[in-house]
Every structure is written in C-alpha cells, then in structure tokens.
Design a protein around this motif. Sequence first.
Motif, PDB file in Angstrom:
ATOM      1  N   GLU A 126       0.927  -1.360  -0.084  1.00  0.00           N
ATOM      2  CA  GLU A 126      -0.146   0.007  -0.235  1.00  0.00           C
ATOM      3  C   GLU A 126       0.798   1.422  -0.047  1.00  0.00           C
ATOM      4  OE1 GLU A 126      -2.527  -0.334   3.460  1.00  0.00           O
ATOM      5  OE2 GLU A 126      -3.834  -1.835   2.318  1.00  0.00           O
ATOM      6  N   GLY A 129       2.601   1.620  -3.432  1.00  0.00           N
ATOM      7  CA  GLY A 129       1.655   2.107  -4.485  1.00  0.00           C
ATOM      8  C   GLY A 129       1.356   3.481  -4.204  1.00  0.00           C
ATOM      9  N   LYS A 130       1.202   3.932  -3.059  1.00  0.00           N
ATOM     10  CA  LYS A 130       0.992   5.278  -2.798  1.00  0.00           C
ATOM     11  C   LYS A 130       1.950   6.228  -3.186  1.00  0.00           C
ATOM     12  CE  LYS A 130      -1.705   8.390  -0.961  1.00  0.00           C
ATOM     13  NZ  LYS A 130      -2.796   8.942  -1.449  1.00  0.00           N
ATOM     14  N   CYS A 132       4.248   5.506  -5.679  1.00  0.00           N
ATOM     15  CA  CYS A 132       4.199   5.514  -7.183  1.00  0.00           C
ATOM     16  C   CYS A 132       3.237   6.646  -7.723  1.00  0.00           C
ATOM     17  CB  CYS A 132       3.587   4.164  -7.504  1.00  0.00           C
ATOM     18  SG  CYS A 132       4.789   2.807  -7.388  1.00  0.00           S
ATOM     19  N   GLU A 133       2.243   6.907  -6.818  1.00  0.00           N
ATOM     20  CA  GLU A 133       1.448   8.330  -7.453  1.00  0.00           C
ATOM     21  C   GLU A 133       2.168   9.414  -7.522  1.00  0.00           C
ATOM     22  OE1 GLU A 133      -1.485   8.677  -4.576  1.00  0.00           O
ATOM     23  OE2 GLU A 133      -2.461   6.758  -4.658  1.00  0.00           O
ATOM     24  N   ILE A 134       3.389   9.636  -6.929  1.00  0.00           N
ATOM     25  CA  ILE A 134       4.105  10.762  -7.052  1.00  0.00           C
ATOM     26  C   ILE A 134       5.431  10.568  -7.848  1.00  0.00           C
ATOM     27  CG2 ILE A 134       2.815  11.859  -5.268  1.00  0.00           C
ATOM     28  CD1 ILE A 134       5.664  11.245  -3.342  1.00  0.00           C
ATOM     29  N   THR A 135       5.757   9.199  -8.090  1.00  0.00           N
ATOM     30  CA  THR A 135       7.289   9.010  -8.463  1.00  0.00           C
ATOM     31  C   THR A 135       7.049   8.401  -9.812  1.00  0.00           C
ATOM     32  OG1 THR A 135       7.219   6.946  -7.387  1.00  0.00           O
ATOM     33  CG2 THR A 135       8.169   8.828  -6.384  1.00  0.00           C
ATOM     34  N   ASP A 136       5.837   7.791 -10.407  1.00  0.00           N
ATOM     35  CA  ASP A 136       5.899   7.093 -11.602  1.00  0.00           C
ATOM     36  C   ASP A 136       5.287   7.926 -12.726  1.00  0.00           C
ATOM     37  OD1 ASP A 136       5.957   5.294 -13.449  1.00  0.00           O
ATOM     38  OD2 ASP A 136       4.520   3.915 -12.528  1.00  0.00           O
ATOM     39  N   ARG A 139       2.887   6.028 -15.189  1.00  0.00           N
ATOM     40  CA  ARG A 139       1.596   5.715 -14.431  1.00  0.00           C
ATOM     41  C   ARG A 139       0.322   5.813 -15.193  1.00  0.00           C
ATOM     42  NH1 ARG A 139       0.443   3.854  -9.009  1.00  0.00           N
ATOM     43  NH2 ARG A 139      -1.773   4.197  -8.607  1.00  0.00           N
TER      44      ARG A 139
END
Length: 139
Positions: A126, A129-130, A132-136, A139
């Motif tokens: 979790e 995944g969170k 990834c919202e600001i690093t990928d 996405r």
Amino acid sequence: MNTGLLLYIPYRHLENRVMTAIRAAGFDVTLAQARLLQRLNPGGSRLTELAEAAQVTKQTAGFLVDQLERAGYVRRVPDPTDGRARLIQATAKARAAAPIAEDEIARIEKEWEEHVGKRRMTQLREALGKLCEITDPYR
C-alpha cells in the motif's frame, strides 16, 4: 541506510532471481534486454517511447532492440497511426517468458510475506503504491 537503498536491495534480489528463472527456462536474454522488454506497451512501442521509459538513450534502445529482434523476441511493424513510424512489439517467444517471471515473483513475494508477516506486506504494498502516485511518470 537510506530509503532508496532499502528499496533497491530487495528489488535487485527479485530481479536476479527472475533472470535466473528465465535463463533456466531457456530464454537467453541479458538484464538490459529484459528491462527493455518489460517496458514494451502491449500493442507495441515506438523506439523513442521505449528509450524514455527504460531511461536509456535512443541509440542504446536501438542497439538492444536490434539484438532482441535477431533473437526473435521482438519485431518491428508499421505504426498504424503514422506510416513513417515503426512499432516494436513483443513476439510469442518473449510473451512465453512472462509466466515464468510472474511465477518466480509470486514465489519471492510469498517468501517475503512469510518473513515479514501478511499485515506488514500489505502495508508495504500500500505504501509503495501510494509513493508510485508521485514518483511514476508512466503511471
């Protein structure tokens, strides 16, 4: 130890195990080639998109694609949206390696869950995944 390194070490372990499993199954690919294959879009990718996603130069991506094409892992096809462009697509040979990689990843994640516990593994997934919202950017 900084967080980046704490993320990298388990990833490197997973990546090495997956590559060992793929090679043991008879797929002769290098780590650099596998990293490029991972970033192919299902319908195919343009070379420039692939290079950007893999964070390599266009020349490096072209070199790796040439190797993969000779080995039968990818093919170049016309881009239906632009007659001048080509798409790089995974072949059946490349797609056949995916279940081997997925099975090995499942084994590794099961080992990790047994080691840290189900609750912590769920929290880890979790949290990552969170992040990834600001690093990928893909996405």
